[in-house]
Scaffold this motif. Structure first.
Motif, short mmCIF file in Angstrom:
data_model
loop_
_atom_site.label_atom_id
_atom_site.label_comp_id
_atom_site.label_asym_id
_atom_site.label_seq_id
_atom_site.Cartn_x
_atom_site.Cartn_y
_atom_site.Cartn_z
N VAL A 92 -5.04 -28.41 -7.09
CA VAL A 92 -4.63 -28.63 -8.48
C VAL A 92 -4.25 -30.10 -8.55
N SER A 93 -5.05 -30.90 -9.25
CA SER A 93 -4.82 -32.34 -9.12
C SER A 93 -5.49 -33.15 -10.21
N ARG A 94 -4.92 -34.32 -10.47
CA ARG A 94 -5.69 -35.33 -11.17
C ARG A 94 -6.83 -35.73 -10.23
N TRP A 119 -8.57 -41.67 -7.24
CA TRP A 119 -8.53 -42.30 -5.92
C TRP A 119 -7.18 -42.06 -5.26
N GLN A 120 -6.09 -42.21 -6.06
CA GLN A 120 -4.74 -41.96 -5.50
C GLN A 120 -4.69 -40.62 -4.80
N LYS A 121 -5.28 -39.62 -5.42
CA LYS A 121 -5.16 -38.26 -4.92
C LYS A 121 -6.15 -37.96 -3.79
N CYS A 124 6.10 -38.62 -5.01
CA CYS A 124 6.74 -37.38 -4.54
C CYS A 124 5.67 -36.32 -4.39
N GLY A 125 5.06 -35.95 -5.54
CA GLY A 125 4.13 -34.83 -5.52
C GLY A 125 4.90 -33.57 -5.85
N LEU A 126 4.38 -32.82 -6.81
CA LEU A 126 5.03 -31.56 -7.18
C LEU A 126 4.19 -30.37 -6.78
N THR A 127 2.87 -30.58 -6.69
CA THR A 127 2.02 -29.41 -6.42
C THR A 127 2.30 -28.81 -5.05
P1 ADP Z 1 0.94 -36.53 -10.61
O1 ADP Z 1 2.09 -36.59 -11.53
O2 ADP Z 1 0.76 -37.75 -9.79
O3 ADP Z 1 -0.32 -36.11 -11.26
P2 ADP Z 1 2.40 -34.33 -9.35
O4 ADP Z 1 2.04 -33.47 -8.21
O5 ADP Z 1 3.74 -34.95 -9.33
O6 ADP Z 1 1.25 -35.40 -9.50
O7 ADP Z 1 2.40 -33.49 -10.69
C1 ADP Z 1 1.24 -32.95 -11.23
C2 ADP Z 1 1.64 -31.87 -12.22
O8 ADP Z 1 0.55 -31.64 -13.09
C3 ADP Z 1 1.93 -30.54 -11.56
O9 ADP Z 1 2.84 -29.82 -12.38
C4 ADP Z 1 0.56 -29.87 -11.56
O10 ADP Z 1 0.64 -28.47 -11.52
C5 ADP Z 1 -0.01 -30.35 -12.87
N1 ADP Z 1 -1.47 -30.47 -12.92
C6 ADP Z 1 -2.23 -31.45 -12.36
N2 ADP Z 1 -3.52 -31.27 -12.67
C7 ADP Z 1 -3.57 -30.17 -13.43
C8 ADP Z 1 -4.64 -29.47 -14.09
N3 ADP Z 1 -5.90 -29.88 -14.02
N4 ADP Z 1 -4.32 -28.38 -14.81
C9 ADP Z 1 -3.03 -27.96 -14.90
N5 ADP Z 1 -2.00 -28.56 -14.32
C10 ADP Z 1 -2.26 -29.66 -13.60
#
Ligand code: ADP
Ligand code: GLC
Length: 485
Positions: free
Chosen positions: A301-303, A306-308, A382-385
């Motif tokens: 579950v991610s953006r 490149w960072q990711k 940090c990262g939340l996922t």
């Molecule tokens: P960043 O803020 O750098 O994207 P984080 O891990 O801190 O990374 O937070 C990402 C947040 O966005 C999390 O709550 C994650 O579940 C949510 N998220 C990221 N991509 C998606 C997506 N495609 N659909 C739903 N939630 C997403």
């Protein structure tokens, strides 16, 4: 001493508006601080979705002109938060993403849009709302970075300021010629002010001028003082190291609760981990994957950036499939990566599933149904996922950087025995290192007892906001009590 009052300033706040983890933090920290006796109001832009969610809000201040048009401040209570909404139609009344238009390009007036947010914050800080005069203005990321600058250059009587970096990669740089239009004095355009390589740097301004700096993990706080991770700001950050701390993020453990999560067909907790199987089946079905592969199901579950490290993951898909494993991905971002994962799912039908988009329900189902979550970030404040993954017993397979290194501990034999291991770590962020670690995950997964133990360790991790909220509260108290610089 009575607890200090705080104005928190952020460009996104869950559940009202979200593009990433900043929104999660801005939405969850204030209620956690309330439990520490700290009263927080949150200032955010009046995007259409925010105005919609706060209908009936009370106008408490008006400007005839704020960065090119009339604006109002609305007070509202929504989603458990005390809000101040900056209603400025000329800046925020547009559909879609808070930062970019439909063409994917930054809104051309982002300088004015987020200067207005910071200016409003500074004025609230100086007491335009007699009923709420905060002791501390807490600015999050570049969009709020000018707030400490407006306060710094606006005279001696001011609240104390905190600047939090959620991601040093986004700095908010705009032409120096805007200085007067933004309402900053000429002498602000200097090396120890807002000037940054000949431009106005919004994040740089906050980092140079706030009384205290924080970032979202202790390791990232160290990393960003080095040229490798400092993104041009490491010199300034070394200079200000004495006022900077790293405080780990938490997650909202009520919202991310596998026992009550409405998105999961089969709720579970640490005592009923076997219930995850039904979620895994539902996840496979939703993504069109083969029902039983006899190997783990990896989730993402991610953006897609490149960072990711999403390019490294994409490169590793053939090896992942060769291990007999499956992959489900929910993500959106760079179009080449979106296309790449779509192509991978067509190339490996039944084994790889990709949902391109931002989808809350899919994100929860991945966390509740996948065996492991891959987080191959090149840098990660940090990262939340991975925190959500730990809470859901989804074993994180994460790069050893930033907040990932602070929250995931590798399940090598040494760590598994004293119940410390809760995931797998790898470095460097290359396909070779990732694939070796995926292989290790597959063999751990085949050892059912060990995998169960890992899941128990993961689910026992303390990922809530209680501990970090205490740290922020202590920081606010110390700052409010310290003499003004
Ligand atoms: P960043 O803020 O750098 O994207 P984080 O891990 O801190 O990374 O937070 C990402 C947040 O966005 C999390 O709550 C994650 O579940 C949510 N998220 C990221 N991509 C998606 C997506 N495609 N659909 C739903 N939630 C997403
Ligand atoms: C940023 C970072 C992420 C962090 C989030 C919340 O988006 O990329 O690592 O978890 O902010 O602080």
């Amino acid at each position: 001493m009575t607890a200090p009052t705080v104005l928190s300033v952020a460009s996104e706040v869950f559940p009202l508006v979200k593009t990433g983890g900043l929104a999660d933090v801005a939405g969850a920290l204030p209620p956690a601080l309330a439990a520490e006796g700290v009263a927080v109001r949150t200032l955010l832009p009046g995007y259409p979705a925010v105005l919609e969610a706060t209908r009936g809000a009370e106008p408490v201040h008006a400007w005839a002109q704020l960065q090119g048009g009339p604006a109002r401040l609305l007070a509202a209570r929504a989603a458990g938060l005390d809000l101040l909404v900056l209603d400025a139609p000329h800046l925020y009344a547009r559909p879609g993403n808070p930062y970019v238009g439909d063409d994917g390009k930054e809104w051309p007036d982002n300088a004015q849009r987020f200067a207005a947010l910071s200016l409003a914050a500074a004025q609230v800080g100086r007491g335009i709302l007699p009923a709420f005069v905060p002791d501390i203005v807490h600015a999050h990321d570049w969009q709020a970075g000018l707030a400490p600058a407006y306060l710094h250059y606006g005279g001696a009587r001011r609240p104390r300021t905190v600047m939090t970096v959620h991601n040093l990669a986004f700095q908010g740089q705009f032409p120096g010629t805007l200085l007067a239009e933004l309402g900053l004095p000429a002498h602000a355009f200097s090396m120890d002010g807002v000037e940054y390589f000949g431009t106005i740097g919004y994040l740089k301004a906050g980092l140079a001028l706030a009384d205290r700096l924080t970032t979202v993990s202790p390791r990232y706080a160290m990393e960003i003082r080095t040229p490798e991770f400092g993104m041009g700001l490491d010199g300034l950050l070394r200079h200000r190291a004495g006022v900077m701390t790293g405080i780990l993020n938490g997650i909202d453990t009520e919202y991310w609760n596998p026992a009550t999560d409405p998105y999961l067909p089969s709720p579970f907790d640490a005592k009923r981990v076997a219930n995850r199987e039904a979620n895994k089946a539902a996840l496979r079905e939703r993504f069109g994957l083969d029902p039983d592969a006899g190997a783990p199901l990896f989730g993402v579950v991610s953006r897609l950036t490149w960072q990711k490290g999403m390019d490294v993951l994409l490169e590793s898909v053939p090896d992942l499939v060769a291990l007999g494993a499956q992959l489900v991905l929910v993500g959106s971002g760079e179009s080449a990566l979106e296309a790449g994962f779509r192509a991978a799912s067509s190339a490996y039908p039944g084994l790889v599933g990709a949902m391109v988009g931002f989808d809350e329900s899919a994100a929860h189902l991945v966390q509740g149904g996948a065996d492991a979550l891959i987080v191959p970030s090149r840098f990660e404040p940090c990262g939340l996922t991975q925190l959500c993954a730990l809470r859901y017993g989804t074993i994180p397979v994460a790069a050893r950087v930033g907040g990932l290194a602070d929250t995931v501990s590798d399940a090598n034999e040494m760590a598994l025995v004293p119940s410390a291991g809760n995931g797998l770590q790898f470095a460097p962020v290359t396909s070779e290192a990732l694939v070796l670690t995926l292989e290790r995950a597959v063999s751990l997964w085949r050892d059912r007892a060990t995998w169960r133990r890992l899941q128990q360790h993961a689910m026992a991790a303390d990922v809530g906001w209680r501990r970090p909220a205490k740290q922020y509260a202590a920081l606010y108290r110390e700052l409010a009590a310290s003499p003004a610089a």
